[in-house]
Structure formats: structure tokens, C-alpha cells
Scaffold this active site. Structure first.
Site, short mmCIF file in Angstrom:
data_model
loop_
_atom_site.label_atom_id
_atom_site.label_comp_id
_atom_site.label_asym_id
_atom_site.label_seq_id
_atom_site.Cartn_x
_atom_site.Cartn_y
_atom_site.Cartn_z
N CYS A 53 5.10 -3.68 16.62
CA CYS A 53 4.60 -2.61 17.49
C CYS A 53 3.09 -2.87 17.70
O CYS A 53 2.36 -3.13 16.74
CB CYS A 53 4.81 -1.24 16.84
N CYS A 95 3.45 8.51 0.77
CA CYS A 95 3.94 7.64 1.85
C CYS A 95 4.18 6.26 1.24
O CYS A 95 3.26 5.67 0.68
CB CYS A 95 2.87 7.59 2.93
N CYS A 143 -0.76 3.03 8.62
CA CYS A 143 0.10 1.94 8.12
C CYS A 143 -0.55 0.58 8.14
O CYS A 143 -0.99 0.12 9.17
CB CYS A 143 1.32 1.77 8.99
N CYS A 147 0.30 -1.02 15.56
CA CYS A 147 0.53 -0.83 14.13
C CYS A 147 0.00 -2.02 13.34
O CYS A 147 0.38 -3.17 13.60
CB CYS A 147 2.02 -0.65 13.87
N GLU A 184 0.82 -1.21 0.00
CA GLU A 184 0.00 0.00 0.00
C GLU A 184 0.85 1.26 0.00
O GLU A 184 1.97 1.28 0.52
CB GLU A 184 -0.98 -0.01 1.15
N CYS A 188 5.51 -6.63 8.48
CA CYS A 188 6.62 -6.08 9.26
C CYS A 188 6.90 -7.06 10.40
O CYS A 188 5.98 -7.67 10.93
CB CYS A 188 6.24 -4.71 9.82
#
Ligand code: SAH
Length: 382
Positions: free
Chosen positions: A119, A108, A354, A122, A95, A115
Site C-alpha cells: 500500500c 497494536c 505502522c 504504509c 514493533e 509486508c
């Protein structure tokens, strides 16, 4: 993890086309024609680069495919923020977000599919890491947006001077704040940013390119050695280790003291200020005592702070503080003479935080976070 995707022409630095042309026994001027075709004319296939002989286009197509990332979803929010979901050659989805503002468009970009850093707040990390994006794919995210902007452009936006060859619109700012941790994919990200920054590439100024990291200390050290002028943001999100450990597992490997020390060294070495990002989470890190601790932490540092009111996500029970509490936090930092801004939240109706869009359209359920952690923490901590 899926198979690596063949590197595409988008991952080649403008300066590298010279030696490729020599190797292909082509005259030197072909390199310029290639680079112009790619970055001035935004070619979508080698067939579009009509300045090149047909045979050379065929050779290039075989050796250096011009793999585009194909838009599979394009959602515009009421405030003009647009989110694209792009398909890679292997079907994985990436994205990217387009944020228009007066005079300049900010894009962005993502650096990984998923990932590994986990976190808590997120969406990108909630399903672990699927794979790194290669440099060509990262550049292709920007080219996909260039194609969208070209399709939207009017003659007024493309012809600054009468008679001049119209400059096709491109993003003026790049923020590396999409899916993924850029320093966990360091070489591909730096190669891509060099291409975007290159005068004969997209020529996006280094100071208009911001890299955001969750705090991978070796990556910050490495960036300090590059001699580049990119902006660096560090996701801090908490004023002490106890709180940071609870939302950012990376803090157990590189706690706040070591992180801030590295940021100080970064500034000493490069002369560039670091921006600390601080996501405000209701009753977790948004109280006046948290502001006081943050001030104590940052008072002696030359730095900036960017406050981000939380975008709530599924799977994390933190809430966004109300606007007045965010303003009160901002006020305390400003009164302490810390250079602080607060990010306006935009694009909420297109899931622009995100990883949110991909998560929604997610079909895979892979979780190799633990394994990837071990890799990052052992292999890259030197
Ligand atoms: N891996 C990089 C880039 C991630 S995204 C990093 O950690 O910095 C960019 C910023 O958005 C980071 O500061 C990240 O912590 C923040 N962010 C992620 N999810 C968020 C959410 N749901 N609400 C508010 N900020 C978020």
C-alpha cells in the site's frame, strides 16, 4: 528471507499442554501449572515456573524454548502512547504499540516483518516482506507488553480485592494493525489469537480483538467459517477502483465490488458488522465528491466506517487533510446515516504509524515484494 525461527512455548494452545504432559509422562495437573506459570504469572523463563520440578523445567526448556521478544527500544509519546521495538531470536525486529485509555490498555500487534502488499502510504510495506512471524512470536509481543505493564504496576492496579491474588495487568484490547497483513499469515495469526483469547491463556475477549486486513478476500471467507467473534476491519481507503488501484495494488486482484460482496457474505454468515477503514489523504480521497461516492457504495450495507487522517510517511507524497476537512467528511457520512468514527491520531512523536519505527531503525534493504505478491495471489486465492 531468513531461516524460520524455532517455535516457542508461547505458540502452544493452553489445551495442547495436556497431551504434551501425557507424552512426557507427567501428571495432568502439570499442564495447569504450566499454563498458570505462563499466562497468570507471566513467566519470563522456565526457571521462573517454580511449581514445576527442576528436571521438568529443563526438559521443557530444551523442547519448548520460552523465547521472549527483547525490547530494544521503548519510546513513550507525550500522550502516553508507547512504542516498543522488539528483537526476535534471529535478530529481526518487530514493533508493537501500547495505547492507554480510560480503564483499558489497547495493544497494536504486528503479524509479519515487513509486508508484501505494498500500500503506497504504509511504511510497513516499503521494503517488502522479510518473513512471517510465527504464532509464538505474535503471542510473545503481547507477553512483552504484559512484562512492561507489570513493571509499571502499582498495588492499586493489581489488587482489585483485598486478600485476592493480584491479577497482573494485561492489554484489554488487541488490534492486529501493526506491521504485516494478517491474512497473508493466516494460520499463525489465528493460532496466536486463539491463545490470547483462550480462557486459560490471556483471556482477552474475542470482541476486544480486531483483525485488520487490506482486503484479502480468501482470508475474509476463511474467517467467516471459523465461528469466532473477533472484530473484522477492512482497509478500503478509496470510494472507487480507479483511486484504490493507485494506492492499494491488492485492489487489482480483489476489486471493490468483490471485496464488498465478500463483506456482505461475512456479515450474513456471522452476524458481525465489518468496519471499513478509510485513510483520508488530502485532495486525493477527502473531497465531498469522494464522500458522496463512498456513501453510494456503503449505503445498502450494514457496516461501520473508521476515518484515519493520514500519518505522512517518507516516500509517499500524500498529505494529511486539515482537521476541518476531516470533520466535513465525517459529517457527510454521518448525515447519510453511516455509522462513522474518526481515529484520534496519537503517538505521532514516537512514529506510531505502522512500520514507521522499524523503518527508521532499518538496516536491511530487502525487496521481494513482487515475488511475495505472486505467492499470495496464486496460492491463496482459492
Ligand atoms: N495489513 C492490515 C493492517 C495494517 S495497519 C491492513 O491493511 O488493514 C492498520 C491500518 O492503518 C490500515 O487500515 C492501514 O491502511 C492504515 N495505515 C497504514 N499506514 C498509514 C498511514 N501512514 N496513515 C494512516 N493510516 C495508515
Amino acid at each position: 528471507m531468513s531461516q524460520p525461527v524455532t517455535p516457542s512455548a508461547w505458540g502452544i494452545l493452553p489445551s495442547e499442554w495436556l497431551s504434551i504432559c501425557q507424552e512426557l509422562q507427567q501428571p495432568v495437573f502439570r499442564a495447569k501449572q504450566i499454563v498458570t506459570g505462563l499466562y497468570q504469572d507471566f513467566a519470563e523463563s522456565w526457571e521462573n515456573v517454580t511449581t514445576l520440578p527442576a528436571e521438568l523445567r529443563k526438559t521443557l526448556g530444551g523442547r519448548f524454548p520460552l523465547n521472549p521478544l527483547t525490547p530494544v527500544e521503548n519510546s513513550a509519546s507525550e500522550d502516553g502512547v508507547r512504542k516498543l521495538l522488539l528483537a526476535c531470536a534471529d535478530g529481526e525486529r518487530v514493533e508493537t504499540v501500547i495505547i492507554p485509555s480510560k480503564g483499558r490498555t489497547t495493544q497494536c500487534i504486528s503479524t509479519q516483518i515487513g509486508c508484501a502488499l505494498g500500500c503506497a502510504f504504509c511504511a510497513s510495506g516499503s521494503q517488502g516482506l522479510l518473513r512471517d512471524l510465527n504464532a509464538g512470536e505474535i503471542v510473545a509481543e503481547v507477553m512483552a507488553v504484559c512484562h512492561v505493564l507489570r513493571a509499571d504496576a502499582t498495588p492499586e492496579t493489581t489488587s482489585p480485592r483485598p486478600g485476592a491474588k493480584p491479577a497482573l495487568p494485561r492489554p484489554g484490547n488487541i488490534v492486529v494493525m501493526g506491521m504485516g497483513e494478517p491474512f497473508a499469515n493466516y494460520d499463525n495469526v489465528m493460532r496466536a489469537l486463539r491463545i490470547l483469547n483462550h480462557q486459560q491463556g490471556l483471556n482477552i475477549g474475542a470482541r476486544h480483538i480486531t483483525i485488520s486486513t487490506c482486503g484479502l478476500v480468501p482470508g475474509i471467507r476463511r474467517l467467516a467459517e471459523e465461528g469466532l467473534q473477533f472484530e473484522l476491519s477492512v482497509s478500503l481507503h478509496a470510494p472507487d477502483d480507479e483511486l484504490r488501484n493507485r494506492i492499494m495494488p491488492v485492489n487489482r486482484r480483489w476489486p471493490i465490488k468483490e471485496l464488498l460482496e465478500t463483506c456482505r457474505e461475512y456479515t450474513a454468515k456471522t452476524g458481525r458488522l465489518v468496519t471499513f477503514e478509510y485513510t483520508l489523504i488530502k485532495n486525493f480521497n477527502d473531497r465531498p465528491e469522494h464522500a458522496a461516492r463512498l456513501i453510494r457504495l456503503l449505503r445498502q450495507m450494514s457496516c461501520k466506517v473508521n476515518l484515519i487522517p493520514l500519518s505522512p510517511i517518507a516516500g509517499f507524497d500524500g498529505r494529511r487533510p486539515n482537521h476541518n476537512d476531516c470533520l466535513a467528511f465525517l459529517d457527510l457520512l454521518l448525515k447519510a446515516k453511516i455509522n462513522t468514527t474518526m481515529r484520534r491520531s496519537r503517538g505521532k512523536d514516537v512514529n506510531a504509524a505502522c512500520g514507521q519505527l522499524r523503518l527508521r531503525s532499518q538496516i536491511h534493504s530487502v525487496n521481494n515484494r513482487e515475488k511475495k505478491y505472486a505467492e499470495i495471489f496464486t496460492a491463496r486465492s482459492t
